[in-house]
Write a protein that holds these residues in place. Sequence first.
Motif, PDB file in Angstrom:
ATOM      1  N   VAL A   1      47.148   5.169  72.078  1.00 34.24           N
ATOM      2  CA  VAL A   1      47.735   4.320  71.039  1.00 34.24           C
ATOM      3  C   VAL A   1      47.198   4.719  69.658  1.00 34.24           C
ATOM      4  CG1 VAL A   1      47.855   1.948  70.156  1.00 34.24           C
ATOM      5  CG2 VAL A   1      48.340   2.411  72.556  1.00 34.24           C
ATOM      6  N   ASN A   2      45.931   5.088  69.570  1.00 26.16           N
ATOM      7  CA  ASN A   2      45.386   5.551  68.291  1.00 26.16           C
ATOM      8  C   ASN A   2      46.075   6.844  67.833  1.00 26.16           C
ATOM      9  OD1 ASN A   2      43.644   3.438  67.801  1.00 26.16           O
ATOM     10  ND2 ASN A   2      41.839   4.501  68.549  1.00 26.16           N
ATOM     11  N   ILE A   3      46.276   7.768  68.750  1.00 25.52           N
ATOM     12  CA  ILE A   3      46.976   9.010  68.395  1.00 25.52           C
ATOM     13  C   ILE A   3      48.397   8.686  67.945  1.00 25.52           C
ATOM     14  CG2 ILE A   3      47.945  11.175  69.298  1.00 25.52           C
ATOM     15  CD1 ILE A   3      45.458  11.287  71.183  1.00 25.52           C
ATOM     16  N   ALA A   4      49.089   7.864  68.733  1.00 29.41           N
ATOM     17  CA  ALA A   4      50.476   7.519  68.413  1.00 29.41           C
ATOM     18  C   ALA A   4      50.579   6.784  67.074  1.00 29.41           C
ATOM     19  CB  ALA A   4      51.068   6.668  69.536  1.00 29.41           C
ATOM     20  N   SER A   5      49.598   5.973  66.758  1.00 30.35           N
ATOM     21  CA  SER A   5      49.654   5.149  65.550  1.00 30.35           C
ATOM     22  C   SER A   5      49.197   5.863  64.284  1.00 30.35           C
ATOM     23  CB  SER A   5      48.799   3.894  65.743  1.00 30.35           C
ATOM     24  OG  SER A   5      49.271   3.127  66.824  1.00 30.35           O
TER      25      SER A   5
ATOM     26  N   LYS B   1      48.288  17.593  67.228  1.00 23.07           N
ATOM     27  CA  LYS B   1      48.291  18.453  66.048  1.00 23.07           C
ATOM     28  C   LYS B   1      48.386  17.626  64.777  1.00 23.07           C
ATOM     29  CE  LYS B   1      50.262  22.433  68.404  1.00 23.07           C
ATOM     30  NZ  LYS B   1      51.409  23.339  68.508  1.00 23.07           N
ATOM     31  N   GLY B   2      47.932  16.408  64.848  1.00 26.87           N
ATOM     32  CA  GLY B   2      47.929  15.530  63.685  1.00 26.87           C
ATOM     33  C   GLY B   2      46.811  15.892  62.728  1.00 26.87           C
ATOM     34  N   LYS B   3      46.639  15.030  61.728  1.00 30.72           N
ATOM     35  CA  LYS B   3      45.586  15.283  60.741  1.00 30.72           C
ATOM     36  C   LYS B   3      44.222  15.292  61.447  1.00 30.72           C
ATOM     37  CE  LYS B   3      45.112  10.448  59.560  1.00 30.72           C
ATOM     38  NZ  LYS B   3      45.159   9.404  58.598  1.00 30.72           N
ATOM     39  N   PRO B   4      43.306  16.151  61.000  1.00 27.23           N
ATOM     40  CA  PRO B   4      41.972  16.197  61.620  1.00 27.23           C
ATOM     41  C   PRO B   4      41.280  14.838  61.500  1.00 27.23           C
ATOM     42  CG  PRO B   4      42.287  18.065  60.152  1.00 27.23           C
ATOM     43  CD  PRO B   4      43.448  17.141  59.935  1.00 27.23           C
ATOM     44  N   TYR B   5      40.763  14.360  62.633  1.00 29.27           N
ATOM     45  CA  TYR B   5      40.040  13.087  62.615  1.00 29.27           C
ATOM     46  C   TYR B   5      39.054  13.051  63.774  1.00 29.27           C
ATOM     47  CZ  TYR B   5      38.844   8.183  62.829  1.00 29.27           C
ATOM     48  OH  TYR B   5      38.139   7.011  62.868  1.00 29.27           O
ATOM     49  N   ASP B   6      37.787  12.914  63.453  1.00 32.76           N
ATOM     50  CA  ASP B   6      36.733  12.817  64.457  1.00 32.76           C
ATOM     51  C   ASP B   6      36.372  11.340  64.650  1.00 32.76           C
ATOM     52  OD1 ASP B   6      34.491  12.831  66.049  1.00 32.76           O
ATOM     53  OD2 ASP B   6      33.342  14.198  64.781  1.00 32.76           O
ATOM     54  N   PRO B   7      36.855  10.720  65.707  1.00 33.22           N
ATOM     55  CA  PRO B   7      36.558   9.304  65.922  1.00 33.22           C
ATOM     56  C   PRO B   7      35.087   9.040  66.238  1.00 33.22           C
ATOM     57  CG  PRO B   7      37.658  10.208  67.839  1.00 33.22           C
ATOM     58  CD  PRO B   7      37.667  11.277  66.782  1.00 33.22           C
ATOM     59  N   LEU B   8      34.365  10.073  66.631  1.00 32.34           N
ATOM     60  CA  LEU B   8      32.952   9.902  66.977  1.00 32.34           C
ATOM     61  C   LEU B   8      32.057   9.920  65.749  1.00 32.34           C
ATOM     62  CD1 LEU B   8      32.825  12.190  70.118  1.00 32.34           C
ATOM     63  CD2 LEU B   8      33.404   9.760  69.968  1.00 32.34           C
TER      64      LEU B   8
ATOM     65  N   LYS C   1      54.223   8.397  70.669  1.00 29.35           N
ATOM     66  CA  LYS C   1      54.845   7.117  70.334  1.00 29.35           C
ATOM     67  C   LYS C   1      54.298   6.067  71.288  1.00 29.35           C
ATOM     68  CE  LYS C   1      59.177   9.002  68.656  1.00 29.35           C
ATOM     69  NZ  LYS C   1      60.625   8.880  68.666  1.00 29.35           N
ATOM     70  N   VAL C   2      53.979   4.913  70.754  1.00 31.34           N
ATOM     71  CA  VAL C   2      53.422   3.836  71.576  1.00 31.34           C
ATOM     72  C   VAL C   2      54.347   3.515  72.746  1.00 31.34           C
ATOM     73  CG1 VAL C   2      52.698   1.421  71.559  1.00 31.34           C
ATOM     74  CG2 VAL C   2      52.108   2.894  69.637  1.00 31.34           C
ATOM     75  N   GLU C   3      55.654   3.652  72.550  1.00 34.22           N
ATOM     76  CA  GLU C   3      56.611   3.362  73.623  1.00 34.22           C
ATOM     77  C   GLU C   3      56.433   4.279  74.835  1.00 34.22           C
ATOM     78  OE1 GLU C   3      58.528   4.450  70.310  1.00 34.22           O
ATOM     79  OE2 GLU C   3      57.283   2.719  69.857  1.00 34.22           O
ATOM     80  N   LYS C   4      55.719   5.379  74.672  1.00 36.15           N
ATOM     81  CA  LYS C   4      55.493   6.332  75.766  1.00 36.15           C
ATOM     82  C   LYS C   4      54.261   5.973  76.605  1.00 36.15           C
ATOM     83  CE  LYS C   4      58.948   9.084  75.037  1.00 36.15           C
ATOM     84  NZ  LYS C   4      59.978   9.297  76.055  1.00 36.15           N
TER      85      LYS C   4
ATOM     86  N   GLU D   1      53.510  15.198  68.999  1.00 36.04           N
ATOM     87  CA  GLU D   1      53.325  15.053  70.440  1.00 36.04           C
ATOM     88  C   GLU D   1      51.851  14.951  70.788  1.00 36.04           C
ATOM     89  OE1 GLU D   1      55.167  18.534  72.159  1.00 36.04           O
ATOM     90  OE2 GLU D   1      53.365  19.736  71.889  1.00 36.04           O
ATOM     91  N   THR D   2      51.634  14.451  71.980  1.00 36.27           N
ATOM     92  CA  THR D   2      50.290  14.360  72.541  1.00 36.27           C
ATOM     93  C   THR D   2      50.284  15.146  73.842  1.00 36.27           C
ATOM     94  OG1 THR D   2      50.038  12.134  71.652  1.00 36.27           O
ATOM     95  CG2 THR D   2      48.487  12.790  73.370  1.00 36.27           C
TER      96      THR D   2
END
Length: 136
Positions: free
Chosen positions: A47-51, A81-88, A10-13, A60-61
């Motif tokens: 923030v990207n993970i949280a968003s 453990k979110g959806k698979p995403y390769d930012p690179l 969560k961004v608040e964290k 969780e992160t």
Amino acid sequence: MYKELVTAAKVEKLPVVNEFIECLLADMDCSPKTQMQIELVVEEIFVNIASYAYEGEEGETIIRGRIIEDPSGMELIFMDKGKPYDPLARMDPNVNVSMEERNIGGLGIFLVKKNVDAIHYEYKEGKNILSILKNF
């Protein structure tokens, strides 16, 4: 040896994450510029993970960090453990054109890449794992 922080995605964290990073850096002799670069990178990644990682669901992160002695630096590993995403995998934005001509998105990870010395992504055992290395 790694130190680990597990927190809600969560961004608040973000203040909790920043405090964790500050504790890791407390005894290191790194320049204010390097510390600012690390803080920028951590904020962007977290923030990207949280968003985006959990698409509105709870999650969780996990952040693991360690100081490296030779050469002096810091390694950080971000896991979710979110959806698979390769930012690179995304192409870097063309920063030589005006904002109006650029495609939306991608500037944050571009800034991350420009401010670290190494970056690696993998999806393993149901987790996105993004590792960065910043030399002091």
